[in-house]
Design an enzyme around this catalytic site. Structure first.
Site, PDB file in Angstrom:
ATOM      1  N   LYS A  13       0.835  -1.219   0.000  1.00 53.56           N
ATOM      2  CA  LYS A  13       0.000   0.000   0.000  1.00 53.56           C
ATOM      3  C   LYS A  13       0.865   1.264   0.000  1.00 53.56           C
ATOM      4  O   LYS A  13       0.616   2.177  -0.769  1.00 53.56           O
ATOM      5  CB  LYS A  13      -0.910   0.041   1.235  1.00 53.56           C
ATOM      6  CG  LYS A  13      -1.941  -1.063   1.310  1.00 53.56           C
ATOM      7  CD  LYS A  13      -2.930  -0.830   2.443  1.00 53.56           C
ATOM      8  CE  LYS A  13      -2.321  -0.845   3.829  1.00 53.56           C
ATOM      9  NZ  LYS A  13      -1.730  -2.119   4.231  1.00 53.56           N
ATOM     10  N   ARG A  88      -9.682   1.330   8.561  1.00 56.11           N
ATOM     11  CA  ARG A  88      -9.298  -0.064   8.774  1.00 56.11           C
ATOM     12  C   ARG A  88     -10.417  -0.856   9.433  1.00 56.11           C
ATOM     13  O   ARG A  88     -10.248  -2.049   9.693  1.00 56.11           O
ATOM     14  CB  ARG A  88      -8.079  -0.116   9.670  1.00 56.11           C
ATOM     15  CG  ARG A  88      -6.800  -0.569   8.978  1.00 56.11           C
ATOM     16  CD  ARG A  88      -5.693  -0.405   9.978  1.00 56.11           C
ATOM     17  NE  ARG A  88      -4.492  -1.116   9.731  1.00 56.11           N
ATOM     18  CZ  ARG A  88      -3.422  -0.596   9.154  1.00 56.11           C
ATOM     19  NH1 ARG A  88      -3.431   0.604   8.670  1.00 56.11           N
ATOM     20  NH2 ARG A  88      -2.319  -1.314   9.064  1.00 56.11           N
ATOM     21  N   ARG A 127      11.244  -6.935   5.338  1.00 59.40           N
ATOM     22  CA  ARG A 127      11.071  -5.511   5.021  1.00 59.40           C
ATOM     23  C   ARG A 127      11.981  -4.612   5.854  1.00 59.40           C
ATOM     24  O   ARG A 127      12.190  -4.843   7.033  1.00 59.40           O
ATOM     25  CB  ARG A 127       9.609  -5.107   5.271  1.00 59.40           C
ATOM     26  CG  ARG A 127       9.358  -3.637   5.006  1.00 59.40           C
ATOM     27  CD  ARG A 127       7.898  -3.322   4.879  1.00 59.40           C
ATOM     28  NE  ARG A 127       7.193  -3.346   6.156  1.00 59.40           N
ATOM     29  CZ  ARG A 127       5.903  -3.048   6.275  1.00 59.40           C
ATOM     30  NH1 ARG A 127       5.187  -2.747   5.213  1.00 59.40           N
ATOM     31  NH2 ARG A 127       5.323  -3.098   7.452  1.00 59.40           N
ATOM     32  N   ARG A 160      11.090  -2.280  11.145  1.00 62.51           N
ATOM     33  CA  ARG A 160      10.020  -1.804  12.011  1.00 62.51           C
ATOM     34  C   ARG A 160       9.826  -2.742  13.188  1.00 62.51           C
ATOM     35  O   ARG A 160       9.912  -3.966  13.036  1.00 62.51           O
ATOM     36  CB  ARG A 160       8.713  -1.713  11.206  1.00 62.51           C
ATOM     37  CG  ARG A 160       8.511  -0.355  10.586  1.00 62.51           C
ATOM     38  CD  ARG A 160       7.348  -0.301   9.651  1.00 62.51           C
ATOM     39  NE  ARG A 160       6.101  -0.833  10.198  1.00 62.51           N
ATOM     40  CZ  ARG A 160       4.922  -0.737   9.595  1.00 62.51           C
ATOM     41  NH1 ARG A 160       4.840  -0.124   8.426  1.00 62.51           N
ATOM     42  NH2 ARG A 160       3.836  -1.246  10.133  1.00 62.51           N
ATOM     43  N   ARG A 171      -1.291  -8.875  13.324  1.00 63.68           N
ATOM     44  CA  ARG A 171      -1.749  -7.830  12.384  1.00 63.68           C
ATOM     45  C   ARG A 171      -2.601  -8.442  11.278  1.00 63.68           C
ATOM     46  O   ARG A 171      -3.592  -7.853  10.842  1.00 63.68           O
ATOM     47  CB  ARG A 171      -0.539  -7.090  11.798  1.00 63.68           C
ATOM     48  CG  ARG A 171       0.080  -6.129  12.811  1.00 63.68           C
ATOM     49  CD  ARG A 171       1.515  -5.802  12.487  1.00 63.68           C
ATOM     50  NE  ARG A 171       1.689  -5.057  11.272  1.00 63.68           N
ATOM     51  CZ  ARG A 171       2.822  -5.042  10.559  1.00 63.68           C
ATOM     52  NH1 ARG A 171       3.876  -5.749  10.954  1.00 63.68           N
ATOM     53  NH2 ARG A 171       2.913  -4.334   9.476  1.00 63.68           N
TER      54      ARG A 171
END
Ligand code: AMP
Length: 220
Positions: A13, A88, A127, A160, A171
């Site tokens: 996203k 969300r 990531r 992160r 998540r």
């Protein structure tokens, strides 16, 4: 024009929102980035947000809705806004509709980037994000251990705190229970544009731009 970008964590996203917002001259508003900036400030609110994010939970709606609606400035210098990571859940989606209606505006499209669960986990585990420009990247196995640099701005890349397996699973659970109904909500309104998010970033950006334009053409 007001566009929402939807998809699971790791669907791309942020990357796609950046590309699309630049090309369509939309203001890019990313809820996760706003929350991380608040955490950086180290105040009491930042502490509360940090706890939620670390656990992979959603930030309470009262805080989220207030923060995003305040950020939505309806600035005439832009063609509109692209919302990334918000709404969300259904409560947020309805609050957004209400706020837009008060300004005589509506959500024009909801873009859904579809990626398989295995691919999402693989991407999130490797990531890295740039401290400077917030653009995501993948960890490079060749230079593991060295300080990796962002290919866009040369800033330092970091992992992160919520990109670990336990938090990723949580998540994804939150995404399936809270955010999937939001996708249905926009589908029922005939606003959903779905794109396969697996493949090269550039090709996906082109597919998204084409799909947004194609729908616009059909509607005229
Ligand atoms: P993201 O950068 O979009 O992956 O978001 C990181 C984290 O920020 C999420 O796991 C949530 O804890 C929080 N967050 C981001 N957007 C929202 C939202 N719309 N509602 C509640 N929490 C959010």
């Amino acid at each position: 024009m007001y566009i929402i970008i939807l998809g699971a964590p790791g669907a791309g996203k942020g990357t796609q929102a950046e590309n699309i917002a630049r090309q369509m001259k939309l203001e890019h508003i990313a809820s996760g980035d706003l929350f991380r900036q608040t955490v950086e400030r180290g105040n009491e609110l930042g502490g509360r947000l940090k706890e939620c994010m670390k656990k992979g939970m959603l930030i309470p709606d009262e805080i989220t809705i207030k923060m995003i609606l305040k950020r939505l400035t309806f600035d005439n210098n832009n063609n509109g806004a692209l919302l990334d990571g918000f709404p969300r859940n259904l409560k947020q989606a309805k609050a957004l509709d209400k706020a837009l209606k008060e300004k005589d505006k509506v959500i024009d499209k909801a873009l859904f980037i579809r990626v398989s669960e295995e691919e999402l986990t693989r991407r999130l585990i490797s990531r890295r994000v740039c401290r400077q420009c917030q653009m995501p990247d993948q960890a490079s196995t060749e230079i593991m251990g060295e300080q990796e640099k962002c290919k866009h701005c040369g800033g330092d890349l970091y992992r992160r705190a919520d990109d670990n397996l336990k938090t990723i699973k949580q998540r994804l659970r939150v995404y399936f229970s809270e955010t999937l109904p939001v996708i249905e909500y926009y589908k029922r309104q005939g606003k959903l544009v779905e794109v396969n998010g697996e493949g090269s970033i550039e090709i996906i950006t082109t597919k998204i731009l084409n799909s947004l334009q194609k729908r616009e053409f059909v509607e005229k």
